[in-house]
Design an enzyme around this catalytic site. Structure first.
Site, PDB file in Angstrom:
ATOM      1  N   CYS A 169      49.158  37.398  38.351  1.00 13.12           N
ATOM      2  CA  CYS A 169      48.866  38.666  37.669  1.00 13.12           C
ATOM      3  C   CYS A 169      50.077  39.452  37.170  1.00 13.12           C
ATOM      4  O   CYS A 169      50.110  39.837  36.000  1.00 13.12           O
ATOM      5  CB  CYS A 169      48.018  39.549  38.570  1.00 13.12           C
ATOM      6  SG  CYS A 169      46.361  38.874  38.780  1.00 13.12           S
ATOM      7  N   ASP A 185      30.061  28.595  36.063  1.00 14.40           N
ATOM      8  CA  ASP A 185      31.385  28.118  35.658  1.00 14.40           C
ATOM      9  C   ASP A 185      31.206  26.848  34.840  1.00 14.40           C
ATOM     10  O   ASP A 185      30.275  26.076  35.072  1.00 14.40           O
ATOM     11  CB  ASP A 185      32.269  27.831  36.884  1.00 14.40           C
ATOM     12  CG  ASP A 185      33.748  27.926  36.557  1.00 14.40           C
ATOM     13  OD1 ASP A 185      34.413  28.851  37.043  1.00 14.40           O
ATOM     14  OD2 ASP A 185      34.242  27.077  35.784  1.00 14.40           O
ATOM     15  N   LYS A 190      52.215  34.110  47.954  1.00 17.27           N
ATOM     16  CA  LYS A 190      52.215  35.081  49.054  1.00 17.27           C
ATOM     17  C   LYS A 190      51.359  34.511  50.183  1.00 17.27           C
ATOM     18  O   LYS A 190      50.662  33.504  49.973  1.00 17.27           O
ATOM     19  CB  LYS A 190      51.700  36.436  48.584  1.00 17.27           C
ATOM     20  CG  LYS A 190      50.244  36.451  48.195  1.00 17.27           C
ATOM     21  CD  LYS A 190      49.826  37.873  47.959  1.00 17.27           C
ATOM     22  CE  LYS A 190      48.347  37.959  47.683  1.00 17.27           C
ATOM     23  NZ  LYS A 190      47.886  39.303  47.567  1.00 17.27           N
ATOM     24  N   LEU A 244      57.294  48.191  48.885  1.00 14.63           N
ATOM     25  CA  LEU A 244      58.730  48.469  48.839  1.00 14.63           C
ATOM     26  C   LEU A 244      59.524  47.421  49.616  1.00 14.63           C
ATOM     27  O   LEU A 244      60.651  47.668  49.997  1.00 14.63           O
ATOM     28  CB  LEU A 244      59.026  49.866  49.406  1.00 14.63           C
ATOM     29  CG  LEU A 244      58.574  51.054  48.565  1.00 14.63           C
ATOM     30  CD1 LEU A 244      58.968  52.362  49.236  1.00 14.63           C
ATOM     31  CD2 LEU A 244      59.170  51.017  47.152  1.00 14.63           C
ATOM     32  N   THR A 264      41.158  40.658  33.430  1.00 13.60           N
ATOM     33  CA  THR A 264      42.173  41.605  32.951  1.00 13.60           C
ATOM     34  C   THR A 264      42.427  41.289  31.487  1.00 13.60           C
ATOM     35  O   THR A 264      42.902  40.199  31.155  1.00 13.60           O
ATOM     36  CB  THR A 264      43.459  41.444  33.776  1.00 13.60           C
ATOM     37  OG1 THR A 264      43.127  41.647  35.143  1.00 13.60           O
ATOM     38  CG2 THR A 264      44.518  42.449  33.343  1.00 13.60           C
ATOM     39  N   ASN A 287      49.199  47.381  37.666  1.00 11.83           N
ATOM     40  CA  ASN A 287      49.992  46.192  37.988  1.00 11.83           C
ATOM     41  C   ASN A 287      51.452  46.361  37.568  1.00 11.83           C
ATOM     42  O   ASN A 287      52.365  45.925  38.272  1.00 11.83           O
ATOM     43  CB  ASN A 287      49.384  44.942  37.348  1.00 11.83           C
ATOM     44  CG  ASN A 287      48.392  44.289  38.296  1.00 11.83           C
ATOM     45  OD1 ASN A 287      48.186  44.768  39.394  1.00 11.83           O
ATOM     46  ND2 ASN A 287      47.791  43.205  37.868  1.00 11.83           N
ATOM     47  N   ARG A 323      43.368  41.823  46.038  1.00 14.08           N
ATOM     48  CA  ARG A 323      44.569  41.023  46.277  1.00 14.08           C
ATOM     49  C   ARG A 323      44.135  39.719  46.918  1.00 14.08           C
ATOM     50  O   ARG A 323      43.332  39.730  47.863  1.00 14.08           O
ATOM     51  CB  ARG A 323      45.506  41.749  47.264  1.00 14.08           C
ATOM     52  CG  ARG A 323      46.047  43.050  46.745  1.00 14.08           C
ATOM     53  CD  ARG A 323      46.586  43.900  47.881  1.00 14.08           C
ATOM     54  NE  ARG A 323      45.524  44.275  48.827  1.00 14.08           N
ATOM     55  CZ  ARG A 323      45.717  44.938  49.956  1.00 14.08           C
ATOM     56  NH1 ARG A 323      46.925  45.288  50.314  1.00 14.08           N
ATOM     57  NH2 ARG A 323      44.711  45.241  50.752  1.00 14.08           N
ATOM     58  N   GLU A 324      44.627  38.613  46.390  1.00 14.91           N
ATOM     59  CA  GLU A 324      44.303  37.337  47.020  1.00 14.91           C
ATOM     60  C   GLU A 324      44.790  37.392  48.461  1.00 14.91           C
ATOM     61  O   GLU A 324      45.837  37.952  48.750  1.00 14.91           O
ATOM     62  CB  GLU A 324      44.978  36.186  46.271  1.00 14.91           C
ATOM     63  CG  GLU A 324      44.309  35.903  44.945  1.00 14.91           C
ATOM     64  CD  GLU A 324      45.070  34.909  44.085  1.00 14.91           C
ATOM     65  OE1 GLU A 324      45.832  34.104  44.635  1.00 14.91           O
ATOM     66  OE2 GLU A 324      44.896  34.949  42.861  1.00 14.91           O
TER      67      GLU A 324
HETATM   68  N1  LIG Z   1      43.484  36.386  41.010  1.00 14.88           N
HETATM   69  C1  LIG Z   1      43.667  37.682  41.222  1.00 14.88           C
HETATM   70  O1  LIG Z   1      44.217  38.088  42.256  1.00 14.88           O
HETATM   71  C2  LIG Z   1      43.197  38.691  40.218  1.00 14.88           C
HETATM   72  C3  LIG Z   1      43.140  40.052  40.595  1.00 14.88           C
HETATM   73  C4  LIG Z   1      42.699  40.985  39.652  1.00 14.88           C
HETATM   74  C5  LIG Z   1      42.346  40.565  38.382  1.00 14.88           C
HETATM   75  N2  LIG Z   1      42.426  39.239  38.047  1.00 14.88           N
HETATM   76  C6  LIG Z   1      42.014  38.858  36.683  1.00 14.88           C
HETATM   77  O2  LIG Z   1      40.717  38.285  36.768  1.00 14.88           O
HETATM   78  C7  LIG Z   1      40.585  37.216  35.815  1.00 14.88           C
HETATM   79  C8  LIG Z   1      40.195  35.935  36.534  1.00 14.88           C
HETATM   80  O3  LIG Z   1      41.251  35.583  37.410  1.00 14.88           O
HETATM   81  P1  LIG Z   1      41.088  34.407  38.492  1.00 14.88           P
HETATM   82  O4  LIG Z   1      42.342  34.411  39.289  1.00 14.88           O
HETATM   83  O5  LIG Z   1      39.787  34.550  39.193  1.00 14.88           O
HETATM   84  O6  LIG Z   1      41.054  33.136  37.511  1.00 14.88           O
HETATM   85  P2  LIG Z   1      40.740  31.616  37.860  1.00 14.88           P
HETATM   86  O7  LIG Z   1      41.549  30.817  36.925  1.00 14.88           O
HETATM   87  O8  LIG Z   1      40.869  31.404  39.328  1.00 14.88           O
HETATM   88  O9  LIG Z   1      39.201  31.446  37.496  1.00 14.88           O
HETATM   89  C9  LIG Z   1      38.674  31.514  36.216  1.00 14.88           C
HETATM   90  C10 LIG Z   1      37.447  30.621  36.149  1.00 14.88           C
HETATM   91  O10 LIG Z   1      36.786  30.830  34.899  1.00 14.88           O
HETATM   92  C11 LIG Z   1      36.222  29.594  34.499  1.00 14.88           C
HETATM   93  N3  LIG Z   1      35.893  29.647  33.066  1.00 14.88           N
HETATM   94  C12 LIG Z   1      36.733  29.678  32.013  1.00 14.88           C
HETATM   95  N4  LIG Z   1      36.035  29.769  30.860  1.00 14.88           N
HETATM   96  C13 LIG Z   1      34.737  29.821  31.195  1.00 14.88           C
HETATM   97  C14 LIG Z   1      33.526  29.956  30.454  1.00 14.88           C
HETATM   98  N5  LIG Z   1      33.538  30.076  29.123  1.00 14.88           N
HETATM   99  N6  LIG Z   1      32.359  29.973  31.110  1.00 14.88           N
HETATM  100  C15 LIG Z   1      32.336  29.861  32.457  1.00 14.88           C
HETATM  101  N7  LIG Z   1      33.450  29.748  33.220  1.00 14.88           N
HETATM  102  C16 LIG Z   1      34.631  29.735  32.596  1.00 14.88           C
HETATM  103  C17 LIG Z   1      37.288  28.582  34.890  1.00 14.88           C
HETATM  104  O11 LIG Z   1      36.746  27.271  34.970  1.00 14.88           O
HETATM  105  C18 LIG Z   1      37.755  29.127  36.231  1.00 14.88           C
HETATM  106  O12 LIG Z   1      37.020  28.568  37.301  1.00 14.88           O
HETATM  107  C19 LIG Z   1      41.927  37.148  35.093  1.00 14.88           C
HETATM  108  O13 LIG Z   1      41.852  37.901  33.913  1.00 14.88           O
HETATM  109  C20 LIG Z   1      42.881  37.789  36.062  1.00 14.88           C
HETATM  110  O14 LIG Z   1      43.982  38.381  35.415  1.00 14.88           O
HETATM  111  C21 LIG Z   1      42.831  38.299  38.929  1.00 14.88           C
END
Ligand SMILES: NC(=O)c1ccc[n+]([C@@H]2O[C@H](COP(=O)([O-])OP(=O)(O)OC[C@H]3O[C@@H](n4cnc5c(N)ncnc54)[C@H](O)[C@@H]3O)[C@@H](O)[C@H]2O)c1
Length: 484
Positions: free
Chosen positions: A292, A30, A352, A282, A123, A240, A163-164
């Site tokens: 999301c 990261d 949630k 539901l 996503t 979604n 799901r978180e």
């Molecule tokens: N959170 C969910 O429940 C969930 C579920 C399914 C899909 N997604 C998808 O997954 C993706 C990530 O979601 P998230 O909730 O984990 O996001 P998040 O914001 O919690 O985490 C993203 C991380 O990426 C890091 N980052 C950004 N640019 C970077 C780079 N160039 N190099 C290294 N690290 C970098 C950020 O510092 C951050 O820590 C999104 O596209 C989201 O839509 C999320």
């Protein structure tokens, strides 16, 4: 296998931990140094039940480490996941800046020593598989022009459905794994990576036991669906969009139920038992939130627009959800008339239960609106209060140590997030502390009868007795049940 995961947010950290738990050697990268430093000393940058325990076990299985430099991890890797954020731009389209920068940095770190797969787990809109391939190649050509021709890699789309709050469970026991790719070598690599998940050959950890349904499945226990890149990208958005639609539908029906004197929980049970519909998603309430649904539906709408498709259902789904959050305000106005100068207590802030995530949380929109209208706010959330203080310093909220203190001298209590611990609150004690015992149950968590017996003036969402005297079916005395 050797795996790099770029992005240590909710998705990246859980994905990395699960893959290391399955026996792969994982490096999570990261750009946020603070997150990496925390993870290195065993502190979680996010709240996710079981994650800390999973990382501890993963250290002993495949091994997992945390780094800020892609260049150290990529050369050894067989598979490189991109799991960075793709937040919405004001236009609704996805901001691809993080994805682009991650893809270029992967390219710049690649060499010709082996075949690798670059996986989009973020996503991302349709076409991003192609975009990532181009960007990896550009990064590679800029950094190593003489080597570029000899470097072999494939691109896969492997959308995430976790799901978180139940992310570990969802990742270890997925309903399906979707892999989109355009060549056999990429599909083979992804199959090998996920084999322990597909076949469920691992010993389940005590903190995330294997559910019976999965244990009993024959054949592939977590089916892997292989598709084209574009279909995989569409699967994520469509899933979604459909889930958001199911909730929006329940909310719309709830609003009708309330007018005609029906009980939405009964109606949804009645329709959900139809196997073509299903009971999940539901639950009527004050609207969906989170990082999301809103962003993905908006992004899909944007894509539809780019191709000249008029996606009316998607538009309506967003509009219905926006309106639903105002239902709480209307109910407060119905009960209290004046909100100026009133003290409203919010139970729950996270979008949630079981998460500290506040992205697009209904609580924020409700809090902003109430503050604008001159109300005073008190709030309690078991986990998300620090995040709210930090991320929304402008919200003038008095944060309380527990639900009882939040209710102290309040004119109304609004249940915003259905944390399980709220279900067992002593409603009598809550009501007795308030100036005015009004309870707006934004998630239909409480029994209206019990709330009224405890002294509350109760209103749920789509509940037939919102205006009644507390008897569910005063004439027939029927209680809705399902005989098993
Ligand atoms: N959170 C969910 O429940 C969930 C579920 C399914 C899909 N997604 C998808 O997954 C993706 C990530 O979601 P998230 O909730 O984990 O996001 P998040 O914001 O919690 O985490 C993203 C991380 O990426 C890091 N980052 C950004 N640019 C970077 C780079 N160039 N190099 C290294 N690290 C970098 C950020 O510092 C951050 O820590 C999104 O596209 C989201 O839509 C999320």
């Amino acid at each position: 296998m050797r795996v790099t995961v770029i992005g240590t947010g909710y998705v990246g950290t859980v994905t990395g931990a699960c893959l290391a738990f399955l026996g792969h050697r994982v490096t999570c990268v990261d750009t946020d140094r603070t997150k990496i430093e925390k993870l290195r000393i065993g502190e979680m940058p996010i709240y996710e039940p079981g994650l800390k325990e999973l990382i501890e076990v993963a250290q002993e299985k495949g091994g997992i480490d945390f780094d800020t430099d892609v260049k150290r991890a990529v050369p050894e890797s067989d598979v490189i996941f991109i799991a960075v954020g793709t937040p919405p731009l004001p236009s609704g389209e996805s901001n691809l800046a993080y994805l682009e920068s991650a893809a270029r940095s992967i390219g710049a770190a690649m060499d010709a020593s082996k075949f690798r797969v670059v996986v989009n787990k973020s996503t991302v809109p349709v076409g991003c598989g192609n975009l990532v391939e181009t960007l990896v190649r550009e990064g590679l050509t800029e950094a190593n022009p003489e080597m570029a021709g000899g470097v072999r890699f494939g691109v896969a789309s492997n959308p995430e459905f976790l799901r978180e709050g139940s992310a570990i469970h969802d990742s270890l026991y997925p309903d399906r794994i979707v892999v989109g790719a355009e060549d056999e070598e990429t599909v083979r690599t992804m199959r090998a990576l996920y084999e322990p998940l597909v076949e469920q050959t691992f010993v389940d950890p005590s903190f995330a036991p294997r559910p019976r349904g999965v244990a009993e499945r024959t054949g592939a226990k977590a089916p892997m669906v292989t598709t084209t890149l574009t279909s995989a990208e569409m699967i994520k958005y469509s899933a979604n969009a459909f889930l958001a639609l199911k909730i929006g539908f329940s909310n719309e029906i709830a609003n009708i139920c309330e007018r005609v004197g029906a009980e939405v929980t009964e109606v949804m049970m009645g329709i959900g038992l139809d196997s073509r519909i299903g009971t999940a998603f539901l639950n009527a309430g004050l609207g969906w939130g989170g990082s999301c649904f809103g962003k993905d539906v908006s992004s899909l709408l944007h894509t539809a627009g780019e191709y000249g498709v008029n996606a009316r259902i998607l538009e309506a789904s967003l509009a219905v959800n926006r309106m639903q959050r105002n239902v709480v305000i209307q109910k407060l106005q119905e009960k209290l008339y004046i909100l100026k100068g009133r003290t409203i207590a919010l139970l729950g802030l996270a979008f949630k239960p079981n998460t500290d995530d506040l992205r697009d949380a209904p609580s924020l929109q409700i809090a902003e609106k109430l503050l604008q209208m001159g109300a005073r706010l008190r709030a309690y959330d078991p986990i998300a209060m620090d995040a709210c203080r930090e991320q929304h310093p402008n919200l003038r909220i008095c944060y309380c140590n527990d639900a009882l203190s939040a209710a102290e001298h309040a004119d109304a209590l609004v249940l915003v997030t259905e944390w399980p611990e709220f279900a067992s609150l002593d409603l009598g004690s809550l009501a007795s502390r308030m100036n005015n015992p009004v309870l707006i149950d934004g998630r239909n968590l409480f029994s209206p009868e019990k709330a009224r017996a405890a002294g509350f003036e109760y209103a749920g969402i789509g509940r037939s007795n919102n205006r009644g005297n507390g008897q569910l079916h005063p004439v027939r005395g029927v209680k809705t049940t399902v005989a098993s």
